[in-house]
Design an enzyme around this catalytic site. Sequence first.
Site, PDB file in Angstrom:
ATOM      1  N   CYS A 262      33.703  -0.053 -36.883  1.00 13.08           N
ATOM      2  CA  CYS A 262      32.375  -0.406 -36.381  1.00 13.08           C
ATOM      3  C   CYS A 262      31.495   0.830 -36.254  1.00 13.08           C
ATOM      4  O   CYS A 262      30.287   0.765 -36.494  1.00 13.08           O
ATOM      5  CB  CYS A 262      32.487  -1.145 -35.049  1.00 13.08           C
ATOM      6  SG  CYS A 262      33.140  -2.820 -35.246  1.00 13.08           S
TER       7      CYS A 262
ATOM      8  N   GLU B 201      30.231  -5.800 -32.914  1.00 15.15           N
ATOM      9  CA  GLU B 201      29.223  -4.835 -33.340  1.00 15.15           C
ATOM     10  C   GLU B 201      28.813  -5.078 -34.789  1.00 15.15           C
ATOM     11  O   GLU B 201      27.620  -5.098 -35.114  1.00 15.15           O
ATOM     12  CB  GLU B 201      29.747  -3.398 -33.203  1.00 15.15           C
ATOM     13  CG  GLU B 201      30.247  -3.034 -31.829  1.00 15.15           C
ATOM     14  CD  GLU B 201      31.747  -3.241 -31.625  1.00 15.15           C
ATOM     15  OE1 GLU B 201      32.355  -2.412 -30.941  1.00 15.15           O
ATOM     16  OE2 GLU B 201      32.297  -4.240 -32.142  1.00 15.15           O
TER      17      GLU B 201
ATOM     18  N   CYS C  93      35.316   0.555 -32.322  1.00 13.88           N
ATOM     19  CA  CYS C  93      36.397   1.136 -33.130  1.00 13.88           C
ATOM     20  C   CYS C  93      35.802   1.991 -34.248  1.00 13.88           C
ATOM     21  O   CYS C  93      34.588   2.026 -34.443  1.00 13.88           O
ATOM     22  CB  CYS C  93      37.265   0.018 -33.726  1.00 13.88           C
ATOM     23  SG  CYS C  93      36.463  -0.887 -35.078  1.00 13.88           S
TER      24      CYS C  93
ATOM     25  N   HIS D  34      34.347  -7.798 -35.936  1.00 14.36           N
ATOM     26  CA  HIS D  34      34.064  -7.341 -34.578  1.00 14.36           C
ATOM     27  C   HIS D  34      32.614  -7.639 -34.180  1.00 14.36           C
ATOM     28  O   HIS D  34      31.739  -7.787 -35.037  1.00 14.36           O
ATOM     29  CB  HIS D  34      34.341  -5.852 -34.448  1.00 14.36           C
ATOM     30  CG  HIS D  34      35.805  -5.524 -34.451  1.00 14.36           C
ATOM     31  ND1 HIS D  34      36.272  -4.238 -34.325  1.00 14.36           N
ATOM     32  CD2 HIS D  34      36.900  -6.309 -34.548  1.00 14.36           C
ATOM     33  CE1 HIS D  34      37.602  -4.249 -34.345  1.00 14.36           C
ATOM     34  NE2 HIS D  34      38.006  -5.499 -34.493  1.00 14.36           N
TER      35      HIS D  34
END
Length: 159
Positions: free
Chosen positions: A104, A77, A101, A75
């Site tokens: 993360c 992040e 999420c 992801h």
Amino acid sequence: MKRKDYISWDEYFMGVALLAGKRSKDPNTQVGACIVDDNNIILSTGYNGFPFGCSDDVYPWERQGEDTKYKYVVHAELNAILNANGKSLKGARLYVDLFPCNECAKAIIQSGIKEVVYLYDKYADSVETVASKKMLASSGVVTRKFESDKKKVVLNFDK
């Protein structure tokens, strides 16, 4: 007299996050992230994609079926945190277009980031996002929805 139509720091950093997301090759969801310090200096950026060495021509982009992208994609992040290459992120702000999420959120908390500024919360009621919000709140990470009176900022490559 100085210009009055310049963008704010929040608009600038969210713009950088959105621009980073344009690097994603994901055909469905492009997410970007930008991490900045208290002096408004960019520490790192990231976008959702496969890890180094994992070809986006070989790994799947499918969302359903036996072999999907979800097992492989990093992801935005987490990519931004990893791309910081060991720089201290303590007290930093993270700008991201999609609310983080739960996975993360763990990395955000562990890295010392203290504020998350997000553009939208598409999966607000999912168990992962509910868990993310719980962890971020209990660890003292502030989350804030991005607000601007501007609907868009245009980049023009044609002078």
